[in-house]
Enzyme design. Sequence first.
Site, PDB file in Angstrom:
ATOM      1  N   ARG A 134      34.765  11.386 -59.846  1.00 57.13           N
ATOM      2  CA  ARG A 134      33.530  12.038 -59.380  1.00 57.13           C
ATOM      3  C   ARG A 134      32.957  12.658 -60.636  1.00 57.13           C
ATOM      4  O   ARG A 134      33.513  13.575 -61.212  1.00 57.13           O
ATOM      5  CB  ARG A 134      33.843  13.096 -58.313  1.00 57.13           C
ATOM      6  CG  ARG A 134      32.675  14.050 -57.973  1.00 57.13           C
ATOM      7  CD  ARG A 134      31.473  13.295 -57.404  1.00 57.13           C
ATOM      8  NE  ARG A 134      30.431  14.211 -56.903  1.00 57.13           N
ATOM      9  CZ  ARG A 134      29.376  14.606 -57.626  1.00 57.13           C
ATOM     10  NH1 ARG A 134      29.223  14.202 -58.875  1.00 57.13           N
ATOM     11  NH2 ARG A 134      28.485  15.412 -57.093  1.00 57.13           N
ATOM     12  N   HIS A 137      29.660  17.289 -63.207  1.00 59.18           N
ATOM     13  CA  HIS A 137      28.430  17.758 -62.558  1.00 59.18           C
ATOM     14  C   HIS A 137      28.539  19.240 -62.259  1.00 59.18           C
ATOM     15  O   HIS A 137      29.596  19.850 -62.449  1.00 59.18           O
ATOM     16  CB  HIS A 137      28.204  16.993 -61.251  1.00 59.18           C
ATOM     17  CG  HIS A 137      29.188  17.355 -60.179  1.00 59.18           C
ATOM     18  ND1 HIS A 137      30.506  16.919 -60.195  1.00 59.18           N
ATOM     19  CD2 HIS A 137      29.079  18.146 -59.073  1.00 59.18           C
ATOM     20  CE1 HIS A 137      31.148  17.406 -59.144  1.00 59.18           C
ATOM     21  NE2 HIS A 137      30.323  18.167 -58.450  1.00 59.18           N
ATOM     22  N   HIS A 139      26.521  22.412 -59.432  1.00 57.25           N
ATOM     23  CA  HIS A 139      25.553  22.677 -58.367  1.00 57.25           C
ATOM     24  C   HIS A 139      25.404  24.173 -58.202  1.00 57.25           C
ATOM     25  O   HIS A 139      26.206  24.950 -58.721  1.00 57.25           O
ATOM     26  CB  HIS A 139      25.955  22.011 -57.040  1.00 57.25           C
ATOM     27  CG  HIS A 139      27.435  21.844 -56.859  1.00 57.25           C
ATOM     28  ND1 HIS A 139      28.264  22.886 -56.544  1.00 57.25           N
ATOM     29  CD2 HIS A 139      28.238  20.756 -56.994  1.00 57.25           C
ATOM     30  CE1 HIS A 139      29.506  22.447 -56.463  1.00 57.25           C
ATOM     31  NE2 HIS A 139      29.540  21.165 -56.749  1.00 57.25           N
ATOM     32  N   GLU A 143      32.037  25.694 -54.697  1.00 60.31           N
ATOM     33  CA  GLU A 143      32.749  24.559 -54.071  1.00 60.31           C
ATOM     34  C   GLU A 143      34.182  24.966 -53.784  1.00 60.31           C
ATOM     35  O   GLU A 143      34.939  25.268 -54.695  1.00 60.31           O
ATOM     36  CB  GLU A 143      32.716  23.357 -55.020  1.00 60.31           C
ATOM     37  CG  GLU A 143      33.628  22.205 -54.616  1.00 60.31           C
ATOM     38  CD  GLU A 143      33.503  21.023 -55.588  1.00 60.31           C
ATOM     39  OE1 GLU A 143      32.372  20.650 -55.952  1.00 60.31           O
ATOM     40  OE2 GLU A 143      34.555  20.493 -55.995  1.00 60.31           O
ATOM     41  N   HIS A 183      32.126  20.783 -63.467  1.00 66.04           N
ATOM     42  CA  HIS A 183      33.469  20.309 -63.109  1.00 66.04           C
ATOM     43  C   HIS A 183      33.497  18.819 -62.830  1.00 66.04           C
ATOM     44  O   HIS A 183      32.444  18.170 -62.750  1.00 66.04           O
ATOM     45  CB  HIS A 183      33.980  21.086 -61.896  1.00 66.04           C
ATOM     46  CG  HIS A 183      33.070  20.988 -60.696  1.00 66.04           C
ATOM     47  ND1 HIS A 183      31.934  21.743 -60.578  1.00 66.04           N
ATOM     48  CD2 HIS A 183      33.125  20.218 -59.581  1.00 66.04           C
ATOM     49  CE1 HIS A 183      31.327  21.462 -59.433  1.00 66.04           C
ATOM     50  NE2 HIS A 183      32.030  20.520 -58.815  1.00 66.04           N
ATOM     51  N   GLU A 206      25.355  16.667 -51.157  1.00 69.90           N
ATOM     52  CA  GLU A 206      26.272  16.079 -52.136  1.00 69.90           C
ATOM     53  C   GLU A 206      25.571  15.022 -52.997  1.00 69.90           C
ATOM     54  O   GLU A 206      25.979  14.752 -54.126  1.00 69.90           O
ATOM     55  CB  GLU A 206      27.471  15.473 -51.388  1.00 69.90           C
ATOM     56  CG  GLU A 206      28.415  14.596 -52.196  1.00 69.90           C
ATOM     57  CD  GLU A 206      29.084  15.302 -53.373  1.00 69.90           C
ATOM     58  OE1 GLU A 206      29.186  16.540 -53.362  1.00 69.90           O
ATOM     59  OE2 GLU A 206      29.507  14.596 -54.307  1.00 69.90           O
TER      60      GLU A 206
HETATM   61 MN    MN Z   1      31.130  19.566 -57.015  1.00 72.87          MN
END
Ligand code: MN
Length: 427
Positions: A134, A137, A139, A143, A183, A206
Amino acid sequence: MSIEPEKTVAAGAAFTRRHFLGVSGAALAAAVATPAMEGQTARPAGKQITSPDHHLQNEAQPGPTNPPIEGENPSSVWGPLSDNGSMPPFKYPFSLSHKEIDSGGWTRQVTVRDLAVSKEMAGVEMYLTPGGIRELHWHVQAEWAFMIRGKARITAVDPEGGKSFVNDVSAGDLWLFPGGTPHSIQGLGPEGAMFLLVFNDGTFNEFDTFLLSDYFRHTPKEVLAKNFNVAESTFDNVPSEKLYIFQSDLPRTLEEEQKQAGDSRGNVDSKFVFRPSEMKPNKVAAGGSVKIIDKAVFPATDIAAAIVTVKPGGMREMHWHPLSDEWQYYVAGKGRMTIFNAAGTARTEDFQAGDVGYVQISRAHYIENTGTEDLVFLEVFPSPLYQDLSTAQWLAHTPARLVDEHLHTGEEFLRKIAKDEAIVVPL
Ligand code: MN
Ligand code: MN
């Protein structure tokens, strides 16, 4: 289309008989032996509109019906007679979410766009192949994560002090990345990683996060060269499309990566991870157990959680949460939750592994195990501290005469209530 009256009766009677076979022998005998029982109803006597065995003409279900959905949701088909009013749904199964598939795995989400009541929190399920990444990134939202199966390598850089975080997590472990913390997550061998992410904002999306590949692709090469003090050609091969979830080789060993990434400044390699397997339950009762993970034991977290196990026949007791809404994820087993709202409304919905449940702030609720195996679910709160108010504790610590004047239970009832909070019953 018209339905003949005789057929309507027949359909109602057939359903009634099947339903009857499901109730206990004692209940069946009582219902048959004492016709007065059939008068049991949510309305005053003389205005009978519901019956315990649903045999009345007005309870007929001529169809069409959806037997698989109804089989999973018996409390929606015939809720307890105490249910009342039109409370909006508080359940959404991840099975109904769109699954976005990429080369390194897949993801799907349940947000306020799917479950209207879930304004304060949203959740994401994700699977990463061994080596699947993943993308790096960040946000706006924090999280909170729960590993369901497999193993993963997680990385971050701590905004407080800029130190490196690299660690491995396996089934049952948690992590927390504060809002704005960059992360990544990578699946490890042999089976990859299946995990749950929870965000403290119902509108989280997401598919709408800040991706490293997007960031660099949308910054001029000359700016990148100036910023990093290198030649522009360094950025000739930056991907022309976002990566998001992509297949890669397995990472180097944990020790090697921690050492390399933390080389000049050192690491914070336990700050963002918490392993509930290493803590004792806060409460163990005959009906189940609970582990509470909030800022008191996991200082990095601004999202509190409880991992609840309810044994068959047990119940998460009647309670509410004064500090915030509660977002639930059912990990294993089957259960049923009733929420009591203001203005005399109450509704019951059924849950099973993979379902999301949601309880608004200070709405009273309880969760029963309706299956034959342990019911395991997560309670997650957009608040650093866990807090609940047990109905039993409220009444146990209120003058007995005062309570009796409301409920007419007799003061003896108050003396029987445990003085310590049960959390899961029976004790
Ligand atoms: Mn995340
Ligand atoms: Mn709760």
